[in-house]
Design a protein around this motif. Structure first.
Motif, PDB file in Angstrom:
ATOM      1  N   PHE A  86      32.680 -74.082  -3.496  1.00 29.12           N
ATOM      2  CA  PHE A  86      32.200 -74.672  -2.365  1.00 29.12           C
ATOM      3  C   PHE A  86      30.709 -75.068  -2.784  1.00 29.12           C
ATOM      4  CE2 PHE A  86      35.724 -72.736  -0.025  1.00 29.12           C
ATOM      5  CZ  PHE A  86      36.186 -73.854   0.387  1.00 29.12           C
ATOM      6  N   LEU A  87      30.038 -73.874  -3.606  1.00 33.63           N
ATOM      7  CA  LEU A  87      28.705 -74.195  -4.150  1.00 33.63           C
ATOM      8  C   LEU A  87      28.367 -75.589  -4.831  1.00 33.63           C
ATOM      9  CD1 LEU A  87      25.676 -73.264  -4.586  1.00 33.63           C
ATOM     10  CD2 LEU A  87      26.690 -72.065  -6.285  1.00 33.63           C
ATOM     11  N   PHE A  88      29.192 -75.717  -5.842  1.00 34.58           N
ATOM     12  CA  PHE A  88      29.321 -77.094  -6.352  1.00 34.58           C
ATOM     13  C   PHE A  88      29.631 -78.232  -5.486  1.00 34.58           C
ATOM     14  CE2 PHE A  88      29.821 -73.972 -10.217  1.00 34.58           C
ATOM     15  CZ  PHE A  88      28.942 -74.650 -10.984  1.00 34.58           C
ATOM     16  N   ALA A  89      30.577 -78.080  -4.811  1.00 29.83           N
ATOM     17  CA  ALA A  89      31.144 -79.055  -3.735  1.00 29.83           C
ATOM     18  C   ALA A  89      29.714 -79.502  -2.741  1.00 29.83           C
ATOM     19  CB  ALA A  89      32.247 -78.741  -2.824  1.00 29.83           C
ATOM     20  N   ASP A  90      29.208 -78.498  -2.524  1.00 32.57           N
ATOM     21  CA  ASP A  90      27.938 -78.718  -1.552  1.00 32.57           C
ATOM     22  C   ASP A  90      26.939 -79.594  -2.333  1.00 32.57           C
ATOM     23  OD1 ASP A  90      29.226 -77.315   0.538  1.00 32.57           O
ATOM     24  OD2 ASP A  90      27.922 -75.615   0.163  1.00 32.57           O
ATOM     25  N   LEU A  91      26.855 -79.109  -3.748  1.00 36.59           N
ATOM     26  CA  LEU A  91      25.681 -79.898  -4.257  1.00 36.59           C
ATOM     27  C   LEU A  91      26.137 -81.139  -4.639  1.00 36.59           C
ATOM     28  CD1 LEU A  91      25.026 -77.133  -7.039  1.00 36.59           C
ATOM     29  CD2 LEU A  91      23.531 -77.663  -5.088  1.00 36.59           C
ATOM     30  N   PHE A  92      27.361 -81.602  -4.726  1.00 36.40           N
ATOM     31  CA  PHE A  92      27.965 -82.772  -5.034  1.00 36.40           C
ATOM     32  C   PHE A  92      27.793 -83.646  -3.777  1.00 36.40           C
ATOM     33  CE2 PHE A  92      30.330 -80.841  -8.541  1.00 36.40           C
ATOM     34  CZ  PHE A  92      29.473 -81.190  -9.733  1.00 36.40           C
ATOM     35  N   LEU A  93      28.243 -83.063  -2.695  1.00 36.25           N
ATOM     36  CA  LEU A  93      28.054 -83.825  -1.218  1.00 36.25           C
ATOM     37  C   LEU A  93      26.998 -83.971  -0.718  1.00 36.25           C
ATOM     38  CD1 LEU A  93      31.429 -82.577   0.041  1.00 36.25           C
ATOM     39  CD2 LEU A  93      31.118 -84.685  -0.499  1.00 36.25           C
ATOM     40  N   LEU A  94      25.946 -83.254  -1.261  1.00 36.44           N
ATOM     41  CA  LEU A  94      24.386 -83.344  -0.495  1.00 36.44           C
ATOM     42  C   LEU A  94      23.949 -84.568  -0.440  1.00 36.44           C
ATOM     43  CD1 LEU A  94      22.573 -81.303   0.741  1.00 36.44           C
ATOM     44  CD2 LEU A  94      21.467 -81.162  -1.445  1.00 36.44           C
ATOM     45  N   PRO A  95      24.105 -85.555  -1.306  1.00 37.68           N
ATOM     46  CA  PRO A  95      23.281 -86.879  -1.138  1.00 37.68           C
ATOM     47  C   PRO A  95      24.158 -87.834  -0.107  1.00 37.68           C
ATOM     48  CG  PRO A  95      23.600 -86.303  -3.469  1.00 37.68           C
ATOM     49  CD  PRO A  95      24.444 -85.317  -2.551  1.00 37.68           C
ATOM     50  N   PHE A  96      25.286 -87.351   0.165  1.00 36.19           N
ATOM     51  CA  PHE A  96      26.045 -88.287   1.314  1.00 36.19           C
ATOM     52  C   PHE A  96      25.718 -87.788   2.571  1.00 36.19           C
ATOM     53  CE2 PHE A  96      28.881 -88.183  -2.339  1.00 36.19           C
ATOM     54  CZ  PHE A  96      29.060 -89.641  -2.485  1.00 36.19           C
ATOM     55  N   THR A  97      25.020 -86.569   2.937  1.00 39.79           N
ATOM     56  CA  THR A  97      24.774 -86.094   3.979  1.00 39.79           C
ATOM     57  C   THR A  97      23.216 -86.929   4.672  1.00 39.79           C
ATOM     58  OG1 THR A  97      23.220 -84.426   3.458  1.00 39.79           O
ATOM     59  CG2 THR A  97      25.349 -83.897   3.729  1.00 39.79           C
ATOM     60  N   LYS A  98      22.557 -87.583   3.755  1.00 39.58           N
ATOM     61  CA  LYS A  98      21.357 -88.136   4.116  1.00 39.58           C
ATOM     62  C   LYS A  98      20.387 -87.472   5.084  1.00 39.58           C
ATOM     63  CE  LYS A  98      23.530 -92.751   3.668  1.00 39.58           C
ATOM     64  NZ  LYS A  98      23.725 -94.279   4.318  1.00 39.58           N
ATOM     65  N   PHE A  99      20.203 -86.035   4.675  1.00 37.97           N
ATOM     66  CA  PHE A  99      19.575 -85.104   5.476  1.00 37.97           C
ATOM     67  C   PHE A  99      18.063 -85.779   5.542  1.00 37.97           C
ATOM     68  CE2 PHE A  99      19.421 -83.537   1.124  1.00 37.97           C
ATOM     69  CZ  PHE A  99      18.220 -83.416   0.883  1.00 37.97           C
ATOM     70  N   TRP A 100      17.502 -86.429   4.817  1.00 32.73           N
ATOM     71  CA  TRP A 100      16.069 -86.825   4.516  1.00 32.73           C
ATOM     72  C   TRP A 100      15.900 -87.835   5.546  1.00 32.73           C
ATOM     73  CZ3 TRP A 100      19.801 -87.647   0.657  1.00 32.73           C
ATOM     74  CH2 TRP A 100      20.352 -89.022   0.520  1.00 32.73           C
ATOM     75  N   ASP A 101      16.719 -88.513   6.181  1.00 32.76           N
ATOM     76  CA  ASP A 101      16.196 -89.578   7.260  1.00 32.76           C
ATOM     77  C   ASP A 101      16.229 -89.070   8.746  1.00 32.76           C
ATOM     78  OD1 ASP A 101      18.851 -89.395   7.807  1.00 32.76           O
ATOM     79  OD2 ASP A 101      19.406 -91.442   7.152  1.00 32.76           O
ATOM     80  N   GLY A 102      16.513 -87.925   8.694  1.00 33.99           N
ATOM     81  CA  GLY A 102      16.417 -87.140  10.222  1.00 33.99           C
ATOM     82  C   GLY A 102      17.538 -87.194  11.087  1.00 33.99           C
ATOM     83  N   THR A 103      18.506 -87.916  10.760  1.00 32.07           N
ATOM     84  CA  THR A 103      19.645 -88.181  11.405  1.00 32.07           C
ATOM     85  C   THR A 103      20.840 -87.344  11.199  1.00 32.07           C
ATOM     86  OG1 THR A 103      20.799 -89.775   9.484  1.00 32.07           O
ATOM     87  CG2 THR A 103      19.447 -90.863  11.215  1.00 32.07           C
ATOM     88  N   PHE A 104      20.485 -86.171  10.363  1.00 32.18           N
ATOM     89  CA  PHE A 104      21.581 -85.201  10.396  1.00 32.18           C
ATOM     90  C   PHE A 104      21.497 -84.264  11.683  1.00 32.18           C
ATOM     91  CE2 PHE A 104      23.224 -81.041   9.042  1.00 32.18           C
ATOM     92  CZ  PHE A 104      24.355 -81.537   8.187  1.00 32.18           C
ATOM     93  N   PRO A 105      22.691 -84.136  12.325  1.00 29.36           N
ATOM     94  CA  PRO A 105      22.904 -83.438  13.783  1.00 29.36           C
ATOM     95  C   PRO A 105      22.561 -82.049  13.369  1.00 29.36           C
ATOM     96  CG  PRO A 105      24.677 -84.256  13.276  1.00 29.36           C
ATOM     97  CD  PRO A 105      23.856 -84.720  12.138  1.00 29.36           C
ATOM     98  N   LEU A 106      21.578 -81.323  14.103  1.00 31.11           N
ATOM     99  CA  LEU A 106      21.280 -79.898  14.110  1.00 31.11           C
ATOM    100  C   LEU A 106      21.209 -79.295  15.467  1.00 31.11           C
ATOM    101  CD1 LEU A 106      19.112 -79.136  10.968  1.00 31.11           C
ATOM    102  CD2 LEU A 106      21.419 -78.552  11.486  1.00 31.11           C
ATOM    103  N   ASN A 107      22.371 -78.793  16.081  1.00 33.45           N
ATOM    104  CA  ASN A 107      22.164 -78.041  17.325  1.00 33.45           C
ATOM    105  C   ASN A 107      23.295 -77.163  17.457  1.00 33.45           C
ATOM    106  OD1 ASN A 107      24.749 -79.294  18.552  1.00 33.45           O
ATOM    107  ND2 ASN A 107      23.918 -81.182  18.186  1.00 33.45           N
TER     108      ASN A 107
END
Length: 255
Positions: free
Chosen positions: A145-166
Motif C-alpha cells: 500500500f505504500l508503493f500503491a499510495d506513491l503511484f496513485l498520489l498524482p491522480f488525487t490532484k491534491f495540489w489544486d485544493g479540490t481534494f475533500p478533507l472533512n
C-alpha cells in the motif's frame, strides 16, 4: 499510511520493516500492478464501458491466473481446474450483474481496459508467491500500500485544493481502508503462502461475491434476483470442485 505504520510497529516491532530486496521488489510490483494500475483501469473501464461490462471483464481474472500459473510455476492445467474456473467466472458474472448488461455503449477501448484490469489483478496470486522470504502479511500489506499510495498520489490532484478533507470523508476513508482493504489483504497475502497452487486462489477468494450478495440482502434489504442467487450457487460449486481432491482425501482419512 501513518495508521498502517503504527499498526505494523505495534504488532510486529520495528525489525519487521527490514525485508530483503526481493520481497521489497515483489511488494512494489503488487502495489503498482495489483493496486494502483488495477484501480485506475477499473475506474476508466467503468467510465468507458459501463460498470456491468467492466465487472464481467474483471471477473475473467481467474482465467489469466490459470494461464500465468502454468507458465510461471509450471502448474498442471487440469480439466477439473478449467471447469471449476469456467463455473466460477459464470457465477461471479451472475452475482455482479444479476443478468443486466449495458451493451448500448460498448467500445473496443472499454473492453481492452476491462481486460487489462483483469490481467493485472490476476497477477496478485502469482507475484505474491514469488518472494521466498517468510514475512508477516501485515508487513507485506504495509509495503504494497505504500508503493500503491506513491503511484496513485498524482491522480488525487491534491495540489489544486479540490481534494475533500472533512470528518465524514476521513471517517469513511479510515473504515474502508481498515476492514475491506487492509484486513482483507492481510488474510489474502497470508493465505497465498499456504496455497501451493496459485490457480486456486482467485476461485477461493471469489467467496467475496457470495458474502456481498448476502450482505446486500440481509443488511441493506436489497431485492436479489434469481440470476444473482444462481451465481452464488455456481461460485460455491466452483470452490468445492476446485478443492474436490482435498475433500475426498480428508473424507477417506476419517473412514
Amino acid at each position: 499510511m501513518l495508521f498502517r505504520s503504527v499498526l505494523v510497529f505495534v504488532r510486529e516491532g520495528k525489525k519487521a520493516f527490514a525485508v530483503k530486496k526481493c520481497t521489497l521488489f515483489c511488494c512494489a510490483l503488487l502495489g503498482l500492478l495489483c493496486h494502483a494500475v488495477y484501480n485506475v483501469l477499473y475506474a476508466l473501464g467503468c467510465e468507458t464501458a459501463g460498470m456491468a461490462l467492466t465487472a464481467v471483464l474483471v471477473n475473467m481474472a481467474p482465467v489469466f491466473t490459470l494461464l500465468f500459473s502454468a507458465i510461471v510455476y509450471k502448474e498442471k492445467m487440469t480439466f477439473q481446474k478449467i471447469i471449476a474456473i469456467l463455473i466460477n467466472v459464470t457465477g461471479c458474472v451472475c452475482c455482479a450483474t444479476n443478468g443486466h448488461f449495458d451493451i448500448e455503449n460498448i467500445s473496443v477501448t472499454g473492453i481492452l481496459i476491462g481486460v487489462g484490469a483483469a490481467v493485472v489483478y490476476s497477477t496478485s496470486a502469482i507475484i505474491g508467491r514469488y518472494s521466498k522470504e517468510e514475512v508477516s502479511p501485515f508487513v507485506v500489506c504495509f509495503y504494497c500500500f505504500l508503493f500503491a499510495d506513491l503511484f496513485l498520489l498524482p491522480f488525487t490532484k491534491f495540489w489544486d485544493g479540490t481534494f475533500p478533507l472533512n470528518w465524514k470523508v476521513m471517517g469513511v476513508s479510515i473504515g474502508y481502508s481498515l476492514v475491506p482493504t487492509l484486513l482483507s489483504y492481510v488474510f489474502y497475502y497470508g493465505g497465498i503462502k499456504k496455497i501451493t497452487e496459485s490457480s486456486k486462489v482467485p476461485v477461493l477468494t471469489s467467496v467475496e461475491m457470495v458474502v456481498t450478495v448476502l450482505i446486500a440482502m440481509l443488511v441493506f434489504h436489497e431485492k436479489i434476483g434469481v440470476v444473482s442467487l444462481t451465481g452464488v450457487i455456481l461460485v460455491l460449486c466452483s470452490i468445492m470442485l476446485m478443492n474436490l481432491k482435498g475433500i475426498v482425501e480428508k473424507t477417506k482419512g476419517l473412514e
